[in-house]
Design a protein around this motif. Sequence first.
Motif, PDB file in Angstrom:
ATOM      1  N   GLN A 300       0.817  -1.207   0.000  1.00 10.69           N
ATOM      2  CA  GLN A 300       0.000   0.000   0.000  1.00 10.69           C
ATOM      3  C   GLN A 300       0.856   1.264   0.000  1.00 10.69           C
ATOM      4  O   GLN A 300       1.905   1.324   0.643  1.00 10.69           O
ATOM      5  CB  GLN A 300      -0.923   0.011   1.223  1.00 10.69           C
ATOM      6  N   LEU A 301       0.378   2.280  -0.701  1.00 10.01           N
ATOM      7  CA  LEU A 301       1.076   3.565  -0.732  1.00 10.01           C
ATOM      8  C   LEU A 301       0.993   4.294   0.611  1.00 10.01           C
ATOM      9  O   LEU A 301       1.783   5.202   0.874  1.00 10.01           O
ATOM     10  CB  LEU A 301       0.490   4.448  -1.837  1.00 10.01           C
ATOM     11  N   VAL A 302       0.032   3.897   1.447  1.00 11.79           N
ATOM     12  CA  VAL A 302      -0.123   4.540   2.760  1.00 11.79           C
ATOM     13  C   VAL A 302       0.674   3.809   3.838  1.00 11.79           C
ATOM     14  O   VAL A 302       0.494   4.074   5.034  1.00 11.79           O
ATOM     15  CB  VAL A 302      -1.615   4.588   3.168  1.00 11.79           C
ATOM     16  N   LEU A 364      -4.571  17.604   4.349  1.00 11.81           N
ATOM     17  CA  LEU A 364      -4.627  16.420   5.200  1.00 11.81           C
ATOM     18  C   LEU A 364      -3.240  15.960   5.636  1.00 11.81           C
ATOM     19  O   LEU A 364      -2.980  15.744   6.825  1.00 11.81           O
ATOM     20  CB  LEU A 364      -5.349  15.295   4.442  1.00 11.81           C
ATOM     21  N   ALA A 365      -2.330  15.797   4.680  1.00 10.31           N
ATOM     22  CA  ALA A 365      -1.003  15.264   5.000  1.00 10.31           C
ATOM     23  C   ALA A 365      -0.202  16.219   5.887  1.00 10.31           C
ATOM     24  O   ALA A 365       0.511  15.781   6.798  1.00 10.31           O
ATOM     25  CB  ALA A 365      -0.243  14.967   3.713  1.00 10.31           C
ATOM     26  N   GLY A 484       7.485   9.656  14.032  1.00 11.87           N
ATOM     27  CA  GLY A 484       7.599  10.965  13.394  1.00 11.87           C
ATOM     28  C   GLY A 484       8.521  10.939  12.192  1.00 11.87           C
ATOM     29  O   GLY A 484       8.219  11.524  11.139  1.00 11.87           O
ATOM     30  N   ILE A 485       9.648  10.247  12.316  1.00 16.20           N
ATOM     31  CA  ILE A 485      10.606  10.165  11.205  1.00 16.20           C
ATOM     32  C   ILE A 485       9.995   9.407  10.028  1.00 16.20           C
ATOM     33  O   ILE A 485      10.089   9.843   8.869  1.00 16.20           O
ATOM     34  CB  ILE A 485      11.905   9.481  11.678  1.00 16.20           C
ATOM     35  N   VAL A 486       9.367   8.264  10.321  1.00 16.50           N
ATOM     36  CA  VAL A 486       8.760   7.458   9.256  1.00 16.50           C
ATOM     37  C   VAL A 486       7.668   8.248   8.536  1.00 16.50           C
ATOM     38  O   VAL A 486       7.580   8.239   7.299  1.00 16.50           O
ATOM     39  CB  VAL A 486       8.185   6.143   9.830  1.00 16.50           C
ATOM     40  N   HIS A 487       6.835   8.951   9.314  1.00 16.62           N
ATOM     41  CA  HIS A 487       5.756   9.702   8.678  1.00 16.62           C
ATOM     42  C   HIS A 487       6.302  10.874   7.860  1.00 16.62           C
ATOM     43  O   HIS A 487       5.748  11.212   6.807  1.00 16.62           O
ATOM     44  CB  HIS A 487       4.775  10.224   9.727  1.00 16.62           C
ATOM     45  N   THR A 488       7.382  11.481   8.326  1.00 13.13           N
ATOM     46  CA  THR A 488       7.993  12.571   7.563  1.00 13.13           C
ATOM     47  C   THR A 488       8.521  12.066   6.221  1.00 13.13           C
ATOM     48  O   THR A 488       8.324  12.709   5.172  1.00 13.13           O
ATOM     49  CB  THR A 488       9.140  13.210   8.366  1.00 13.13           C
ATOM     50  N   LEU A 489       9.185  10.914   6.233  1.00  8.68           N
ATOM     51  CA  LEU A 489       9.676  10.324   4.983  1.00  8.68           C
ATOM     52  C   LEU A 489       8.514  10.003   4.047  1.00  8.68           C
ATOM     53  O   LEU A 489       8.588  10.237   2.834  1.00  8.68           O
ATOM     54  CB  LEU A 489      10.483   9.058   5.289  1.00  8.68           C
ATOM     55  N   TRP A 490       7.435   9.466   4.618  1.00  9.39           N
ATOM     56  CA  TRP A 490       6.256   9.164   3.794  1.00  9.39           C
ATOM     57  C   TRP A 490       5.655  10.448   3.222  1.00  9.39           C
ATOM     58  O   TRP A 490       5.241  10.485   2.061  1.00  9.39           O
ATOM     59  CB  TRP A 490       5.209   8.438   4.644  1.00  9.39           C
ATOM     60  N   PHE A 491       5.622  11.493   4.027  1.00  5.62           N
ATOM     61  CA  PHE A 491       5.042  12.764   3.583  1.00  5.62           C
ATOM     62  C   PHE A 491       5.768  13.298   2.352  1.00  5.62           C
ATOM     63  O   PHE A 491       5.142  13.745   1.389  1.00  5.62           O
ATOM     64  CB  PHE A 491       5.108  13.779   4.726  1.00  5.62           C
ATOM     65  N   LYS A 494       5.734   9.839  -0.576  1.00  5.10           N
ATOM     66  CA  LYS A 494       4.596   9.031  -1.012  1.00  5.10           C
ATOM     67  C   LYS A 494       3.231   9.696  -0.840  1.00  5.10           C
ATOM     68  O   LYS A 494       2.250   9.228  -1.414  1.00  5.10           O
ATOM     69  CB  LYS A 494       4.575   7.702  -0.231  1.00  5.10           C
ATOM     70  N   SER A 495       3.134  10.749  -0.049  1.00  2.33           N
ATOM     71  CA  SER A 495       1.810  11.254   0.320  1.00  2.33           C
ATOM     72  C   SER A 495       1.015  11.755  -0.884  1.00  2.33           C
ATOM     73  O   SER A 495      -0.183  11.478  -1.001  1.00  2.33           O
ATOM     74  CB  SER A 495       1.933  12.366   1.366  1.00  2.33           C
ATOM     75  N   LYS A 496       1.661  12.477  -1.793  1.00  2.36           N
ATOM     76  CA  LYS A 496       0.923  13.008  -2.943  1.00  2.36           C
ATOM     77  C   LYS A 496       0.414  11.888  -3.833  1.00  2.36           C
ATOM     78  O   LYS A 496      -0.721  11.923  -4.318  1.00  2.36           O
ATOM     79  CB  LYS A 496       1.813  13.962  -3.741  1.00  2.36           C
TER      80      LYS A 496
END
Length: 503
Positions: A300-302, A364-365, A484-491, A494-496
């Motif tokens: 999944q992209l999320v 959202l992101a 926080g680090i993982v979500h920042t990398l995803w942001f 991958k977020s868009k």
Amino acid sequence: MPNDVEEEAPENTIEIEEIPLVTNDALRVVDNGDPSTQNDEVETEDVTVSLRTLYLAQLLSTWGDQCSIYTTALAFTYIFSETWLPGVLFTLMGQLTNFLLGSTVGSWVDRSPRLSGPHKSSPITTISPTLVIRASLIGQNSAVVAVSIFQYLLFQYRDTFPPWHEWHFSLTYVGLLIAGCTSALFSMSRDIAVSRDWLVVVAQDRNTLTSANAVMKRINLVSKVAAPVGISVLLEYVGASQTVLILAAWNAISVIPEYLLLSIVYDREPKLAERQVDEKKKRQNPIVSLYQGWKTYSKQLVLGSSISYILLFMNGATPGSLTNSYLRFRGVDVLAIGIFQGIGAVVGLGATFATPSSIRRFGLAKTALAGIWLQHLLVLIAILSFWAQSLCREGQSVCLDATIYSFQLFIVLSRLGLWSFDICHVQIMQEGVDKENIGVVSGVEYSLTNLAFTVILAAGTVFNEPSTYIYVLGISYAAILTAGIVHTLWFYHKSKEALTERC
């Protein structure tokens, strides 16, 4: 002469232009404006009614869940006064069951009709032997009734320690564990079906979905605060054993209005029936389903956002049992703990009001990113306040009190970031996972959140003294920082793509 008249007649004839009749419908258009606007208003009103009906069903469900969780935990302390092992085993078995069977439950949600087969207005034929909402409601409420009955039977063994050597006690306790695990599984399936699927279909547009997610979270938070108060009153005035029976009666009765409310929503929203159920999809055993579910989840992209969400469950720096136990060891008054618990609830409710506005303004992101780092910052300050106790000299009670209360304050304030991120993440999953796999992906995520929560409980069991509580905080901080680090990398990466350029 007649010929002259015939020639002059056209010049003297008054040509009357045909005027179309003005119908009542046309008058209504003139009076009320553009008919397309009228249709939009009617649709908006229909969505509002459906959402409010769904909210009421959610209130009944979460109220029953929270009452059950609180009553079951406290009842064990009334039955066995010198050990919490039966209660711990009950909780751990529920967590383990959800971890092992989460993807199987999610897959079941994906391949089943939403309520009871084809909608009366839908041309799509969807027949399946498993019906998610009906089975979930009946299964969960029946299991909670069984838990209450088994627990009531355990009151005859009321003592300091459980008599494990007596076979009838062991049989009753095993029945209690089975009923508890069954309740946990059906609760998961109902939550996935309603919050990750039904809500998206009923809300229809993104702004409405954002507000709906906030309201659903608000209902959950209010139930978490109010249910223990109501149960505590019953425990005080009618006793533990009678409270257990009252809970059983409530769950036996409440399933009827809850099902009727969801049926009303289903009948009002034809789109809920627009799901093609693949009857050829192979029904796998739990082990294969677990593997396939994790495989689907990993693609999944999320994924990055989901991993961050899971890591936040590995957090002992919360206004919960671990922190409260430490505070009691440090001599903090029960009233003070209760006040800070109340502040935490208010902060959480504040997040449900502030987050939708932030999403509409910043996206959202970005709101999710801000929420997770806000939680990190406030938890860091709380841990530094905790560490500052070591700087207080012996006998400096004012210094010690200041550090303890500062620790409590920033712990409860960190809930603002936590619940803001939670609301955002739910919508990230709703928008970023295709509807064919939302059940299995959510099921795997639920499994891993149960595992993360079990890890921090195990840490609290190992480091169970006030002097070692700092290690629990260290594990919690590491989990939040990693999230926080993982979500920042995803942001940034991958977020868009995951949210189709909408964030």
